[in-house]
Design a protein around this motif. Structure first.
Motif, PDB file in Angstrom:
ATOM      1  N   ASP A 163      -6.259  -1.247 -15.844  1.00 34.51           N
ATOM      2  CA  ASP A 163      -7.616  -1.828 -15.741  1.00 34.51           C
ATOM      3  C   ASP A 163      -8.302  -1.934 -14.279  1.00 34.51           C
ATOM      4  O   ASP A 163      -9.202  -2.467 -14.166  1.00 34.51           O
ATOM      5  N   GLU A 164      -7.489  -1.281 -13.327  1.00 36.48           N
ATOM      6  CA  GLU A 164      -7.858  -1.456 -11.986  1.00 36.48           C
ATOM      7  C   GLU A 164      -8.596   0.141 -11.567  1.00 36.48           C
ATOM      8  O   GLU A 164      -8.790   0.293 -10.564  1.00 36.48           O
ATOM      9  N   LYS A 165      -8.992   0.875 -12.719  1.00 40.21           N
ATOM     10  CA  LYS A 165      -9.439   2.045 -12.473  1.00 40.21           C
ATOM     11  C   LYS A 165     -10.897   1.921 -11.829  1.00 40.21           C
ATOM     12  O   LYS A 165     -11.727   1.045 -12.348  1.00 40.21           O
ATOM     13  N   SER A 166     -11.082   2.943 -10.982  1.00 39.20           N
ATOM     14  CA  SER A 166     -12.652   2.956 -10.411  1.00 39.20           C
ATOM     15  C   SER A 166     -13.312   4.286 -10.749  1.00 39.20           C
ATOM     16  O   SER A 166     -12.562   5.160 -11.346  1.00 39.20           O
ATOM     17  N   ALA A 167     -14.415   4.328 -10.350  1.00 39.10           N
ATOM     18  CA  ALA A 167     -15.127   5.763 -10.790  1.00 39.10           C
ATOM     19  C   ALA A 167     -14.679   6.683 -10.131  1.00 39.10           C
ATOM     20  O   ALA A 167     -14.481   8.051 -10.646  1.00 39.10           O
ATOM     21  N   SER A 168     -13.723   6.596  -8.824  1.00 34.75           N
ATOM     22  CA  SER A 168     -13.264   7.873  -8.354  1.00 34.75           C
ATOM     23  C   SER A 168     -11.572   7.883  -8.366  1.00 34.75           C
ATOM     24  O   SER A 168     -10.998   8.998  -8.136  1.00 34.75           O
ATOM     25  N   GLY A 169     -11.040   6.880  -8.902  1.00 39.61           N
ATOM     26  CA  GLY A 169      -9.520   6.689  -8.918  1.00 39.61           C
ATOM     27  C   GLY A 169      -9.016   5.381  -9.172  1.00 39.61           C
ATOM     28  O   GLY A 169      -9.902   4.564  -9.713  1.00 39.61           O
ATOM     29  N   GLU A 170      -8.035   5.366  -8.904  1.00 37.05           N
ATOM     30  CA  GLU A 170      -7.393   3.644  -9.146  1.00 37.05           C
ATOM     31  C   GLU A 170      -6.969   3.124  -7.590  1.00 37.05           C
ATOM     32  O   GLU A 170      -6.905   3.710  -6.716  1.00 37.05           O
ATOM     33  N   LYS A 171      -6.727   1.801  -7.737  1.00 36.38           N
ATOM     34  CA  LYS A 171      -6.470   1.090  -6.686  1.00 36.38           C
ATOM     35  C   LYS A 171      -5.203   1.159  -6.384  1.00 36.38           C
ATOM     36  O   LYS A 171      -4.217   0.833  -7.145  1.00 36.38           O
ATOM     37  N   ILE A 172      -4.686   1.497  -5.259  1.00 29.54           N
ATOM     38  CA  ILE A 172      -3.203   1.423  -4.910  1.00 29.54           C
ATOM     39  C   ILE A 172      -3.169   0.834  -3.457  1.00 29.54           C
ATOM     40  O   ILE A 172      -4.188   0.698  -2.716  1.00 29.54           O
ATOM     41  N   THR A 173      -1.991   0.308  -2.939  1.00 29.56           N
ATOM     42  CA  THR A 173      -1.765  -0.391  -1.566  1.00 29.56           C
ATOM     43  C   THR A 173      -0.885   0.398  -0.996  1.00 29.56           C
ATOM     44  O   THR A 173       0.220   1.065  -1.182  1.00 29.56           O
ATOM     45  N   VAL A 174      -1.227   0.886   0.338  1.00 33.40           N
ATOM     46  CA  VAL A 174      -0.558   1.586   1.186  1.00 33.40           C
ATOM     47  C   VAL A 174       0.048   0.944   2.444  1.00 33.40           C
ATOM     48  O   VAL A 174      -0.998   0.237   2.946  1.00 33.40           O
ATOM     49  N   ALA A 175       1.064   1.187   2.900  1.00 30.31           N
ATOM     50  CA  ALA A 175       1.484   0.439   4.234  1.00 30.31           C
ATOM     51  C   ALA A 175       0.841   1.496   5.442  1.00 30.31           C
ATOM     52  O   ALA A 175       0.811   2.797   5.543  1.00 30.31           O
ATOM     53  N   THR A 176       0.316   0.795   6.477  1.00 27.68           N
ATOM     54  CA  THR A 176      -0.491   1.447   7.713  1.00 27.68           C
ATOM     55  C   THR A 176       0.148   0.597   8.832  1.00 27.68           C
ATOM     56  O   THR A 176       0.633  -0.002   8.620  1.00 27.68           O
ATOM     57  N   ASN A 177      -0.571   1.212   9.953  1.00 30.58           N
ATOM     58  CA  ASN A 177       0.127   0.760  11.349  1.00 30.58           C
ATOM     59  C   ASN A 177      -0.660  -0.581  11.591  1.00 30.58           C
ATOM     60  O   ASN A 177      -0.087  -1.149  12.457  1.00 30.58           O
ATOM     61  N   THR A 178      -1.631  -0.988  10.646  1.00 28.81           N
ATOM     62  CA  THR A 178      -2.166  -2.278  11.022  1.00 28.81           C
ATOM     63  C   THR A 178      -1.859  -3.204   9.534  1.00 28.81           C
ATOM     64  O   THR A 178      -2.594  -4.242   9.661  1.00 28.81           O
ATOM     65  N   GLY A 179      -0.988  -2.685   8.953  1.00 29.97           N
ATOM     66  CA  GLY A 179      -0.826  -3.723   7.674  1.00 29.97           C
ATOM     67  C   GLY A 179      -1.193  -2.938   6.504  1.00 29.97           C
ATOM     68  O   GLY A 179      -1.345  -1.935   6.572  1.00 29.97           O
ATOM     69  N   ASP A 180      -0.772  -3.599   5.302  1.00 28.57           N
ATOM     70  CA  ASP A 180      -0.993  -3.142   3.953  1.00 28.57           C
ATOM     71  C   ASP A 180      -2.550  -2.871   3.688  1.00 28.57           C
ATOM     72  O   ASP A 180      -3.435  -4.067   4.072  1.00 28.57           O
ATOM     73  N   VAL A 181      -2.991  -1.847   3.202  1.00 27.25           N
ATOM     74  CA  VAL A 181      -4.550  -1.662   2.997  1.00 27.25           C
ATOM     75  C   VAL A 181      -4.558  -1.151   1.579  1.00 27.25           C
ATOM     76  O   VAL A 181      -3.699  -0.245   1.031  1.00 27.25           O
ATOM     77  N   GLU A 182      -5.536  -1.594   0.874  1.00 25.22           N
ATOM     78  CA  GLU A 182      -6.022  -1.157  -0.618  1.00 25.22           C
ATOM     79  C   GLU A 182      -6.918  -0.066  -0.462  1.00 25.22           C
ATOM     80  O   GLU A 182      -7.732  -0.109   0.206  1.00 25.22           O
ATOM     81  N   VAL A 183      -6.565   1.045  -1.243  1.00 26.91           N
ATOM     82  CA  VAL A 183      -7.240   2.171  -1.155  1.00 26.91           C
ATOM     83  C   VAL A 183      -7.500   2.679  -2.605  1.00 26.91           C
ATOM     84  O   VAL A 183      -6.589   2.704  -3.452  1.00 26.91           O
ATOM     85  N   THR A 184      -8.653   3.169  -2.441  1.00 28.67           N
ATOM     86  CA  THR A 184      -8.950   3.925  -4.046  1.00 28.67           C
ATOM     87  C   THR A 184      -8.652   5.475  -4.201  1.00 28.67           C
ATOM     88  O   THR A 184      -9.052   5.977  -3.002  1.00 28.67           O
ATOM     89  N   THR A 185      -7.661   5.743  -4.882  1.00 30.14           N
ATOM     90  CA  THR A 185      -7.426   7.295  -5.024  1.00 30.14           C
ATOM     91  C   THR A 185      -8.500   8.292  -5.044  1.00 30.14           C
ATOM     92  O   THR A 185      -9.457   7.767  -5.899  1.00 30.14           O
TER      93      THR A 185
END
Length: 328
Positions: free
Chosen positions: A31-53
């Motif tokens: 149920d987290e699908k969006s128009a362009s993809g799904e929501k995932i959380t990725v680890a970055t150099n500034t902390g975890d960030v939520e991104v749409t695939t």
């Protein structure tokens, strides 16, 4: 700086509300699908960030990630064209539909705003603008990530580049392609490791027609290899003259020299045609009688190393080292 942002307060409030709802979830569900993809959380150099695939409008600022994004078949909406002037990214830099965001010295934030991105891939040369770019991303309802490979990251730069490639594969749903990039890279790294057996090396940069210590930029490349830097890894700023002389290099008498030709990647400020690194080395009388000169044990790294620096570039250079050392 951000006076040209076009999102109204109502939209901003909606984005904020959505962000608060989504950040409460750390896993992906149907149920987290969006128009362009799904929501995932990725680890970055500034902390975890939520991104749409599968983002559709991508701004790529990080040169270390650019070739991987291109290998995935992605065409960005904006890039720093002057910094991406390499053979590998020619299709991008010559594409008038892709906007130019300037350089890390003079970034054009208004261009980033105007292209209305879904995702901004920053970091590395642009890392000092992380806060500013995150504001742009937040106002556009986009994600901002800095996943550039950091020399101080766990496992060093090589491990960080592999993680970067894996993250990009997840974001763009190109996991198979990412695995192939990593596999190709690992094969070239293993080949270089196979011929590096404790040889002494001088990590050189040719800049402004002068030979200098390039360890600051090249040592992350050699870190996984069993080679010994004759100057102990100490390296100055590539943009300044360290005072190292050809005589001092000759006295150190390394077995091998690895050369980064910065002049081949960046045109001299005086507008003159720079001499190729090979010519600069050949002209040094002080090098006569040294091991590296007499045995022709000089590896000229990818001439566009200074502008590339991603996993593909490192792989190409590991292969060059393996090929050169393997013949001796």
């Amino acid at each position: 700086m951000f006076s040209r942002l076009r999102r109204g307060s109502a939209v901003a409030a909606a984005i904020l509300a959505a962000g608060l709802t989504l950040t409460a979830c750390s896993t992906t569900s149907d149920d987290e699908k969006s128009a362009s993809g799904e929501k995932i959380t990725v680890a970055t150099n500034t902390g975890d960030v939520e991104v749409t695939t599968d983002p559709e409008r991508v701004v790529v600022l990080d040169n270390t990630a650019a070739e991987t994004v291109k290998a995935f078949g992605i065409t960005p909406v904006a890039i720093p064209k002057q910094l991406f002037q390499t053979d590998q990214l020619k299709d991008w830099t010559e594409n008038d539909d892709i906007k130019d965001v300037g350089t890390h010295n003079e970034p054009k934030f208004d261009v980033v705003e105007d292209v209305e991105p879904d995702l901004i891939i920053g970091g590395y040369r642009f890392s000092k603008y992380n806060d500013d770019l995150k504001k742009v991303a937040d106002a556009a309802g986009a994600s901002y990530i800095d996943i550039a490979a950091d020399d101080k990251a766990e496992g060093g730069r090589v491990a960080a580049m592999i993680r970067q490639t894996e993250i990009l594969g997840k974001i763009f749903n190109k996991q198979d392609e990412a695995e192939k990039i990593i596999s190709d890279f690992q094969g070239k790294l293993d080949a270089a490791k196979g011929v590096a057996s404790g040889q002494s090396v001088f990590l050189s940069v040719v800049s402004g027609g002068k030979i200098d210590n390039g360890a600051k930029r090249i040592s992350p490349l050699t870190a996984p290899l069993n080679v010994k830097d004759v100057f102990g890894g100490a390296g100055g700023d590539l943009h300044q003259n360290s005072g190292l002389t050809p005589e001092a290099i000759a006295q150190a008498n390394p077995d091998w020299v690895f050369v980064m030709d910065r002049d081949a990647a960046v045109k001299p400020e005086n507008g003159e045609q720079a001499k190729p690194a090979q010519q600069v080395f050949a002209a040094q009388e002080a090098f006569k009688g040294t091991t590296f000169a007499d045995k022709n044990q000089i590896v000229y790294l990818d001439p566009q190393f200074y502008l590339r620096e991603g996993i593909q570039c490192y792989g190409d250079n590991y292969q060059a080292i393996a090929d050169a050392m393997g013949k001796k």
